[in-house]
Motif scaffolding. Sequence first.
Motif, PDB file in Angstrom:
ATOM      1  N   ALA A  17      -4.350  10.415  -7.036  1.00  0.00           N
ATOM      2  CA  ALA A  17      -3.532   9.797  -7.988  1.00  0.00           C
ATOM      3  C   ALA A  17      -3.587   8.500  -7.831  1.00  0.00           C
ATOM      4  N   ALA A  18      -3.213   7.776  -6.732  1.00  0.00           N
ATOM      5  CA  ALA A  18      -3.109   6.493  -6.477  1.00  0.00           C
ATOM      6  C   ALA A  18      -4.629   5.804  -6.836  1.00  0.00           C
ATOM      7  N   ARG A  19      -5.554   6.547  -6.437  1.00  0.00           N
ATOM      8  CA  ARG A  19      -6.809   5.836  -6.762  1.00  0.00           C
ATOM      9  C   ARG A  19      -6.973   5.815  -8.302  1.00  0.00           C
ATOM     10  N   LYS A  20      -6.576   6.828  -9.142  1.00  0.00           N
ATOM     11  CA  LYS A  20      -6.825   6.569 -10.694  1.00  0.00           C
ATOM     12  C   LYS A  20      -6.034   5.651 -11.152  1.00  0.00           C
ATOM     13  N   VAL A  21      -4.654   5.421 -10.662  1.00  0.00           N
ATOM     14  CA  VAL A  21      -3.869   4.216 -11.014  1.00  0.00           C
ATOM     15  C   VAL A  21      -4.254   2.831 -10.836  1.00  0.00           C
ATOM     16  N   ILE A  22      -4.901   2.730  -9.399  1.00  0.00           N
ATOM     17  CA  ILE A  22      -5.496   1.428  -9.222  1.00  0.00           C
ATOM     18  C   ILE A  22      -6.686   1.171  -9.763  1.00  0.00           C
ATOM     19  N   ALA A  23      -7.516   2.244 -10.235  1.00  0.00           N
ATOM     20  CA  ALA A  23      -8.785   1.861 -10.958  1.00  0.00           C
ATOM     21  C   ALA A  23      -8.334   1.231 -12.334  1.00  0.00           C
ATOM     22  N   ALA A  24      -7.323   1.940 -12.991  1.00  0.00           N
ATOM     23  CA  ALA A  24      -6.907   1.380 -14.210  1.00  0.00           C
ATOM     24  C   ALA A  24      -6.150   0.026 -14.456  1.00  0.00           C
ATOM     25  N   GLY A  25      -5.515  -0.199 -13.148  1.00  0.00           N
ATOM     26  CA  GLY A  25      -4.559  -1.544 -13.337  1.00  0.00           C
ATOM     27  C   GLY A  25      -4.621  -2.214 -12.074  1.00  0.00           C
ATOM     28  N   GLY A  26      -5.244  -2.142 -11.149  1.00  0.00           N
ATOM     29  CA  GLY A  26      -5.136  -2.732  -9.831  1.00  0.00           C
ATOM     30  C   GLY A  26      -3.857  -2.260  -8.973  1.00  0.00           C
ATOM     31  N   LEU A  27      -3.918  -2.991  -7.740  1.00  0.00           N
ATOM     32  CA  LEU A  27      -2.921  -2.464  -6.828  1.00  0.00           C
ATOM     33  C   LEU A  27      -1.625  -2.816  -7.171  1.00  0.00           C
ATOM     34  N   ASP A  28      -1.387  -3.682  -8.060  1.00  0.00           N
ATOM     35  CA  ASP A  28       0.003  -3.861  -8.340  1.00  0.00           C
ATOM     36  C   ASP A  28       0.441  -3.051  -9.264  1.00  0.00           C
ATOM     37  N   ALA A  29      -0.361  -2.390 -10.187  1.00  0.00           N
ATOM     38  CA  ALA A  29       0.019  -1.174 -10.744  1.00  0.00           C
ATOM     39  C   ALA A  29       0.528   0.055 -10.215  1.00  0.00           C
ATOM     40  N   ALA A  30      -0.074   0.311  -8.775  1.00  0.00           N
ATOM     41  CA  ALA A  30       0.169   1.260  -8.162  1.00  0.00           C
ATOM     42  C   ALA A  30       1.510   1.197  -7.477  1.00  0.00           C
ATOM     43  N   THR A  31       2.561   1.298  -8.204  1.00  0.00           N
ATOM     44  CA  THR A  31       3.879   1.474  -7.815  1.00  0.00           C
ATOM     45  C   THR A  31       4.154   2.966  -7.555  1.00  0.00           C
ATOM     46  N   PHE A  32       4.960   3.298  -6.570  1.00  0.00           N
ATOM     47  CA  PHE A  32       5.340   4.726  -6.310  1.00  0.00           C
ATOM     48  C   PHE A  32       5.740   5.338  -7.460  1.00  0.00           C
TER      49      PHE A  32
END
Length: 198
Positions: A17-32
């Motif tokens: 799930a984190a990979r999908k979030v990062i791919a879409a918006g970068g590390l800053d988007a990968a909040t808990f």
Amino acid sequence: MPRLVDHEQRRREITTAARKVIAAGGLDAATFQAVAAEAGISVRLIQYYFGTKRELMLATHRAVVQDWGVMFATALGALGPDATPREVIRAVSLGLLPLDEQRHQDNLVFAGFHAANLTGNTVTSEEMMGAPRYLITSFTDQLRRERPAESDPRATELDAEMVVLTVTSLTQTILAGGVTRERAVELLDHLLDRVLLR
């Protein structure tokens, strides 16, 4: 009877799930919160497995590297034990390029980590450089096998590093839309032809 939880599988679901979030918006988007929503679980569960965002990000990075390791092993296994150095280097290099949707997503994840490294946020250079160093060493070994009479061992190391850095550059250019996947493969083959003609 309570249902048994496969903790490794649950960790894997969270890093996916984190990979999908990062791919879409970068590390800053990968909040808990964002990763929990993508995984369909609670924030508390992510905190239980990873504790901090940094730990979640490092585990996500490791998950991508591990998946690529499996992919490389499969590709090299298909080549067989008599594969030439060029075939080995080409198979690994093609595996790194974003030539399908999964590798495109994974390379976007790596791009997010690269950007975080440049700003000193979340990850360090040392944590990011393990995979590239491993590739340079592996490619150096293959080139030495191809060129056992090379009079300058440093030249072989430089050629291996040049291939790895070229693949990295081609990856970023594909992601940015500056070159097609087909053109990237053509450029890689051209480079390997020149390097292995020494």
